[in-house]
Design a protein around this motif. Structure first.
Motif, short mmCIF file in Angstrom:
data_model
loop_
_atom_site.label_atom_id
_atom_site.label_comp_id
_atom_site.label_asym_id
_atom_site.label_seq_id
_atom_site.Cartn_x
_atom_site.Cartn_y
_atom_site.Cartn_z
N SER A 195 0.82 -1.21 0.00
CA SER A 195 0.00 0.00 0.00
C SER A 195 0.85 1.27 0.00
N ARG A 196 2.12 1.16 0.46
CA ARG A 196 2.99 2.32 0.53
C ARG A 196 4.05 2.33 -0.58
N ALA A 197 4.15 1.23 -1.33
CA ALA A 197 5.15 1.15 -2.39
C ALA A 197 4.81 2.13 -3.51
N LEU A 198 5.84 2.65 -4.16
CA LEU A 198 5.63 3.58 -5.28
C LEU A 198 5.27 2.83 -6.55
N PRO A 199 4.51 3.46 -7.44
CA PRO A 199 4.21 2.84 -8.73
C PRO A 199 5.50 2.57 -9.51
N ARG A 200 5.45 1.62 -10.41
CA ARG A 200 6.62 1.26 -11.22
C ARG A 200 6.57 1.85 -12.61
N SER A 201 5.59 2.70 -12.88
CA SER A 201 5.51 3.38 -14.17
C SER A 201 5.11 4.83 -13.94
N ALA A 202 5.56 5.71 -14.83
CA ALA A 202 5.34 7.14 -14.60
C ALA A 202 5.49 7.93 -15.90
N VAL A 203 4.94 9.14 -15.88
CA VAL A 203 5.19 10.13 -16.91
C VAL A 203 6.24 11.10 -16.36
N LEU A 204 7.23 11.44 -17.18
CA LEU A 204 8.29 12.36 -16.79
C LEU A 204 8.09 13.70 -17.50
N VAL A 205 8.06 14.78 -16.72
CA VAL A 205 7.95 16.14 -17.28
C VAL A 205 9.07 16.97 -16.69
N VAL A 206 9.96 17.47 -17.53
CA VAL A 206 11.12 18.23 -17.07
C VAL A 206 11.06 19.65 -17.62
N ALA A 233 5.71 8.24 -20.86
CA ALA A 233 5.97 9.35 -21.78
C ALA A 233 6.97 10.27 -21.11
N ALA A 234 7.77 10.97 -21.91
CA ALA A 234 8.77 11.89 -21.38
C ALA A 234 8.70 13.20 -22.14
#
Length: 315
Positions: free
Chosen positions: A21-32, A59-60
């Motif tokens: 329940s506290r673990a971070l997701p293993r996929s993400a969108v990156l915005v820099v 996506a990045a």
């Protein structure tokens, strides 16, 4: 890219596993924010490093036009991404948090600015590899946000010399000169600065004092320096801290004692704590919110308790 491994003496320790329940997701969108001090240079390294650490990049986006940053983050959150990683300085991060409120999306950060106050507050390493390691191995942490009227902010809003710096610093100066240059410009601006009257509260509980600077804090760091010791992102309250007095050199002394962590720093300030505090100045003054001038007194400062989840180091 390999993750940074910090060597040290071998000690026996018991590490508690992070629950699902506290673990971070293993996929993400990156915005820099590619206009930030390090953004453009480190964008590709960030993509490669996150993938090497086992984080799927859906996506990045490298954003070179500041006006496109907010809508890109908004779209990423609303797309249903389980986590959105924002790379940039404190202004970029603070302008992003609004879109995570009320959404089941984790906010992660890559500190690519000058002061990186929010990263310091969260305990996120300031080097790229260390920040990536947090995203890959850290945990969710539910935190408060500050509010100036209806605008959310991550770390600290300020009245006084900080908005003056933000309004006058030459374009590109922070990127070229870094934190030392920023502090040097702050010292220069002190000669143009005037003290003011500050009123905190309403009605019979309102109090008026002479002030040289005001910090409206959700976290302890401002300008990369730990100034508001008692502010925390999970305290459930907002802290209004004023540097008291009318002599301009006293403001420099307050900053110096804070930078050096001298006990005298606590004698230079006055603090007000609460869930909501009205802040008025005479004359009305601009307010910088995590480095960006976005408001003007009078305002209502509030805490929004536990409204977003952030990628934080594993406890």
């Amino acid at each position: 890219m390999a993750l940074l491994v910090r060597s040290g003496p071998v000690t026996e320790a018991v590490t508690e596993p992070i629950s699902a329940s506290r673990a971070l997701p293993r996929s993400a969108v990156l915005v820099v924010n590619a206009k930030s001090r390090k953004g453009r240079k480190l964008f590709r390294r960030a993509v490669q490093g996150l993938r090497a650490a086992g984080v799927e990049i859906i996506a990045a986006h490298a954003i070179r036009k500041p006006k496109l940053l907010a809508p890109t983050i908004k779209q990423a959150v609303e797309s249903g991404a389980p986590m959105v990683i924002v790379g940039g300085g404190d202004g970029s991060l603070s302008s992003s948090v609004d879109y995570f409120v009320g959404n089941d999306c984790v906010f992660a950060l890559l500190p690519l600015g000058t002061a990186n106050s929010f990263a310091r507050t969260m305990g996120v390493p300031l080097d790229l590899e260390g920040a990536i390691e947090v995203i890959a191995t850290g945990q969710r942490r539910r935190i408060d946000l500050g509010m100036i009227d209806g605008d959310y902010f991550a770390n600290c809003a300020a009245i006084g010399i900080s908005p003056l710096i933000a309004e006058t610093v030459p374009h590109g100066f922070k990127a070229w000169a870094g934190r030392v240059g920023y502090l040097s410009w702050a010292m220069l601006m002190m000669f143009r600065f005037k003290p003011f009257k500050l009123t905190v509260g309403e009605g019979d509980t309102a109090e008026t004092i002479d002030a040289l600077e005001v910090r409206i804090a959700n976290g302890p760091y401002h300008g990369g320096t730990e100034l508001v010791d008692d502010a925390a992102v999970d305290s459930g309250e907002i802290v209004v801290q004023a540097v008291v007095g009318r002599a301009i050199p006293y403001l420099g002394w307050s900053w110096l004692t804070s930078i050096l962590r001298l006990p005298a720093r606590r004698h230079t300030t006055r603090e007000f704590h609460g869930k909501a505090l009205r802040v008025v100045t005479d004359p009305p003054l601009a307010i910088s919110i995590d480095g960006e001038v976005l408001a003007k007194t009078p305002v209502m400062a509030r805490v929004a308790q536990g409204v977003i989840e952030v990628a934080a180091p594993a406890s």
